[in-house]
Design an enzyme around this catalytic site. Structure first.
Site, PDB file in Angstrom:
ATOM      1  N   SER A   1       0.804  -1.232   0.000  1.00  0.00           N
ATOM      2  CA  SER A   1       0.000   0.000   0.000  1.00  0.00           C
ATOM      3  C   SER A   1       0.835   1.279   0.000  1.00  0.00           C
ATOM      4  O   SER A   1       0.350   2.311  -0.431  1.00  0.00           O
ATOM      5  CB  SER A   1      -0.959   0.011   1.191  1.00  0.00           C
ATOM      6  OG  SER A   1      -0.265   0.225   2.396  1.00  0.00           O
TER       7      SER A   1
ATOM      8  N   LYS B   1       0.244   4.908   6.709  1.00  0.00           N
ATOM      9  CA  LYS B   1      -0.316   5.670   5.586  1.00  0.00           C
ATOM     10  C   LYS B   1       0.269   7.073   5.570  1.00  0.00           C
ATOM     11  O   LYS B   1       0.883   7.524   6.530  1.00  0.00           O
ATOM     12  CB  LYS B   1      -1.847   5.785   5.705  1.00  0.00           C
ATOM     13  CG  LYS B   1      -2.578   4.464   5.804  1.00  0.00           C
ATOM     14  CD  LYS B   1      -2.480   3.647   4.549  1.00  0.00           C
ATOM     15  CE  LYS B   1      -3.118   2.277   4.740  1.00  0.00           C
ATOM     16  NZ  LYS B   1      -2.693   1.326   3.746  1.00  0.00           N
TER      17      LYS B   1
END
EC number: 3.4.21.-
Length: 186
Positions: free
Chosen positions: A54, A102
């Site tokens: 990711s 993230k």
């Protein structure tokens, strides 16, 4: 009693005294070091292995062949001070047992253009941030679960520590295409 036996008994007593002193000193050190280490790892910094795609290409650019190990700085987020572009670790809003990593895209008050969220534009509420993985389409992020509460912040990823050929400081860079549509005045 002979002198030899007496010296042997005396030597054994001294060696047992040394062992007792060693064990006592070890225990004192252990009971001081463990709480200090736990406090440091909980409040200041720790290391973590990054898994998944990711955050490619920023983290794990080699895919499944390698995993980056990053330094997570807890101290930097203690007052919930984060900036657009920071890479942060946070408790997953969908699974509290899991931590995710993230990039911060938008802060409270910002209006962000989403990628695949149910709403095309979202205004980030007070006390929240918008986070996304760098590898769009391979990231479970705010486009899936919406804005994230600042209370879920765990740490700020500051450096790649492993593998050695990737040692570097992680820069807080926001891709130009992910700039908020409207920013709250800072």
């Amino acid at each position: 009693m002979s002198d030899t036996v007496w010296l042997t008994l005396q030597g054994m007593a001294q060696s047992q005294g040394w062992v007792k002193r060693y064990i006592k000193a070890f225990c004192k050190g252990f009971f001081v070091a463990v709480p200090v280490a736990v406090t440091f790892l909980d409040r200041v910094a720790c290391v973590a292995r990054v898994e998944g795609a990711s955050m490619q290409p920023s983290l794990n650019p080699g895919g499944s062949q390698s995993s980056d190990v990053v330094l997570l700085n807890h101290w930097k987020v203690r007052n919930f001070e984060v900036h657009r572009g920071d890479i942060v670790s946070l408790v997953s809003p969908k699974n509290p047992e899991q931590k995710i990593i993230k990039r911060v895209i938008a802060l409270e008050g910002d209006i962000v253009r989403t990628i695949g969220h149910k709403n095309r534009y979202v205004k980030v509420p007070r006390g929240h941030i918008w986070v996304e993985g760098d590898h769009h389409g391979h990231s479970f992020d705010s486009n899936s679960f919406g804005p994230v509460s600042l209370g879920l912040l765990h740490a700020h990823a500051t450096h790649i520590l492993w593998p050695p050929e990737r040692w570097q400081k992680l820069e807080s860079v926001l891709p130009p295409e992910r700039l908020p549509v409207q920013r709250e005045e800072e």
